[in-house]
Design an enzyme around this catalytic site. Structure first.
Site, PDB file in Angstrom:
ATOM      1  N   TRP A  15       0.872  -1.295  -0.081  1.00 43.96           N
ATOM      2  CA  TRP A  15       0.008   0.205  -0.077  1.00 43.96           C
ATOM      3  C   TRP A  15       0.984   1.197   0.102  1.00 43.96           C
ATOM      4  O   TRP A  15       1.756   1.222   0.738  1.00 43.96           O
ATOM      5  CB  TRP A  15      -0.823  -0.122   1.202  1.00 43.96           C
ATOM      6  CG  TRP A  15      -2.267  -1.035   1.060  1.00 43.96           C
ATOM      7  CD1 TRP A  15      -2.161  -2.117   1.411  1.00 43.96           C
ATOM      8  CD2 TRP A  15      -3.291  -0.433   0.782  1.00 43.96           C
ATOM      9  NE1 TRP A  15      -3.401  -2.703   1.257  1.00 43.96           N
ATOM     10  CE2 TRP A  15      -4.064  -1.813   0.789  1.00 43.96           C
ATOM     11  CE3 TRP A  15      -4.130   1.012   0.272  1.00 43.96           C
ATOM     12  CZ2 TRP A  15      -5.486  -1.567   0.491  1.00 43.96           C
ATOM     13  CZ3 TRP A  15      -5.065   0.733  -0.278  1.00 43.96           C
ATOM     14  CH2 TRP A  15      -6.111  -0.404  -0.158  1.00 43.96           C
ATOM     15  N   HIS A  45      -0.636  -5.781   6.463  1.00 40.05           N
ATOM     16  CA  HIS A  45      -1.512  -5.765   5.385  1.00 40.05           C
ATOM     17  C   HIS A  45      -0.703  -5.952   4.165  1.00 40.05           C
ATOM     18  O   HIS A  45      -1.063  -5.285   3.103  1.00 40.05           O
ATOM     19  CB  HIS A  45      -2.529  -4.480   5.229  1.00 40.05           C
ATOM     20  CG  HIS A  45      -3.201  -4.456   6.751  1.00 40.05           C
ATOM     21  ND1 HIS A  45      -4.349  -5.215   6.964  1.00 40.05           N
ATOM     22  CD2 HIS A  45      -2.924  -3.719   7.708  1.00 40.05           C
ATOM     23  CE1 HIS A  45      -4.845  -5.079   8.034  1.00 40.05           C
ATOM     24  NE2 HIS A  45      -3.926  -4.330   8.674  1.00 40.05           N
ATOM     25  N   HIS A  55      -8.792  -3.412  12.519  1.00 42.32           N
ATOM     26  CA  HIS A  55      -7.979  -2.639  11.440  1.00 42.32           C
ATOM     27  C   HIS A  55      -8.888  -1.102  11.167  1.00 42.32           C
ATOM     28  O   HIS A  55      -8.462  -0.539  10.970  1.00 42.32           O
ATOM     29  CB  HIS A  55      -7.991  -3.606  10.372  1.00 42.32           C
ATOM     30  CG  HIS A  55      -7.336  -2.852   9.035  1.00 42.32           C
ATOM     31  ND1 HIS A  55      -6.266  -1.887   9.243  1.00 42.32           N
ATOM     32  CD2 HIS A  55      -7.785  -2.895   7.631  1.00 42.32           C
ATOM     33  CE1 HIS A  55      -5.887  -1.698   8.090  1.00 42.32           C
ATOM     34  NE2 HIS A  55      -6.875  -2.086   7.162  1.00 42.32           N
ATOM     35  N   GLU A 168      -7.625 -11.099   2.399  1.00 41.63           N
ATOM     36  CA  GLU A 168      -7.279 -10.156   1.042  1.00 41.63           C
ATOM     37  C   GLU A 168      -6.017 -10.488   0.327  1.00 41.63           C
ATOM     38  O   GLU A 168      -4.859 -11.208   1.124  1.00 41.63           O
ATOM     39  CB  GLU A 168      -7.077  -8.645   1.580  1.00 41.63           C
ATOM     40  CG  GLU A 168      -8.671  -8.178   1.977  1.00 41.63           C
ATOM     41  CD  GLU A 168      -8.507  -6.709   2.516  1.00 41.63           C
ATOM     42  OE1 GLU A 168      -9.558  -6.016   2.452  1.00 41.63           O
ATOM     43  OE2 GLU A 168      -7.581  -6.453   3.013  1.00 41.63           O
TER      44      GLU A 168
END
Length: 204
Positions: A15, A45, A55, A168
């Site tokens: 990210w 993550h 989260h 994810e």
């Protein structure tokens, strides 16, 4: 056995502004006389991971409080590769009887590709839809179940409100839709908001 985990290394997409993955050999066998000793740093993550409710909710469960049986057991992979927006209506033709876990295959973030700039959107109504059908874990081959620029995280919250947990960043290149056995156990990280997992499918 099919490994659906993304590799953690210096090239793993992360990210924006998140902590990238790094591994360093902090002491070599030559130095210690017996063993190599390494350490790694990363965001919780990065790559293939689970989100704990903490989260996105200050009072939500942390990783160590989650029931681990969520992350092991039969799973249904659903092919949605033609969809830019995924809604309950897209799943009406799927038989979800006796299904507790699903993974949505979009092929929108192939394994090895850079971090995406946009991804298919998951309608927040899926929270109530999956709850109605007894689904407790939803996995995606995307970095998030919400749009990448979302601040409200409507789908994250809709899933939590309906007791649905999130996996994810799975890698589904070449994996066909159908029924499998899933193992994607998080690390037992006290107080954590997420955890990397080694996600594996087994044909059943």
């Amino acid at each position: 056995m099919i490994d659906i985990s993304r590799t953690l290394n210096a090239d793993t997409p992360t990210w924006p502004e998140d902590e990238p993955f790094s591994y360093d050999l902090t002491a070599s066998k030559a130095e210690t006389g017996s063993v190599n000793i390494g350490q790694f740093t990363t965001s919780c993550h990065t790559a293939t991971h689970i989100d704990a409710p903490f989260h996105f909710n200050d009072s939500g469960l942390t990783v160590d409080q989650l029931p681990i049986d969520l992350y092991m057991g039969p799973v249904l992979i659903i092919d949605l590769t033609t969809k830019q927006r995924i809604t309950p209506e897209d799943l009406n033709f799927i038989n979800l009887s006796d299904v507790r876990r699903v993974i949505l295959k979009t092929d929108a973030w192939p394994n090895g590709d850079p971090f995406p700039t946009e991804i298919p959107e998951l309608d927040s109504r899926l929270g109530a839809f999956f709850h109605e059908h007894g689904i407790e874990l939803v996995g995606v081959d995307l970095p998030s179940v919400d749009p990448l620029d979302s601040k409200s995280l409507d789908t994250h919250h809709a899933f939590e409100e309906n007791d649905i947990h999130i996996l994810e960043g799975v890698a589904l290149d070449g994996v066909e839709a159908g029924h499998y056995y899933l193992s994607a156990l998080p690390l037992k990280l006290e107080g954590a908001d997420g955890s990397p997992v080694r996600a594996v499918l087994q044909s059943i």
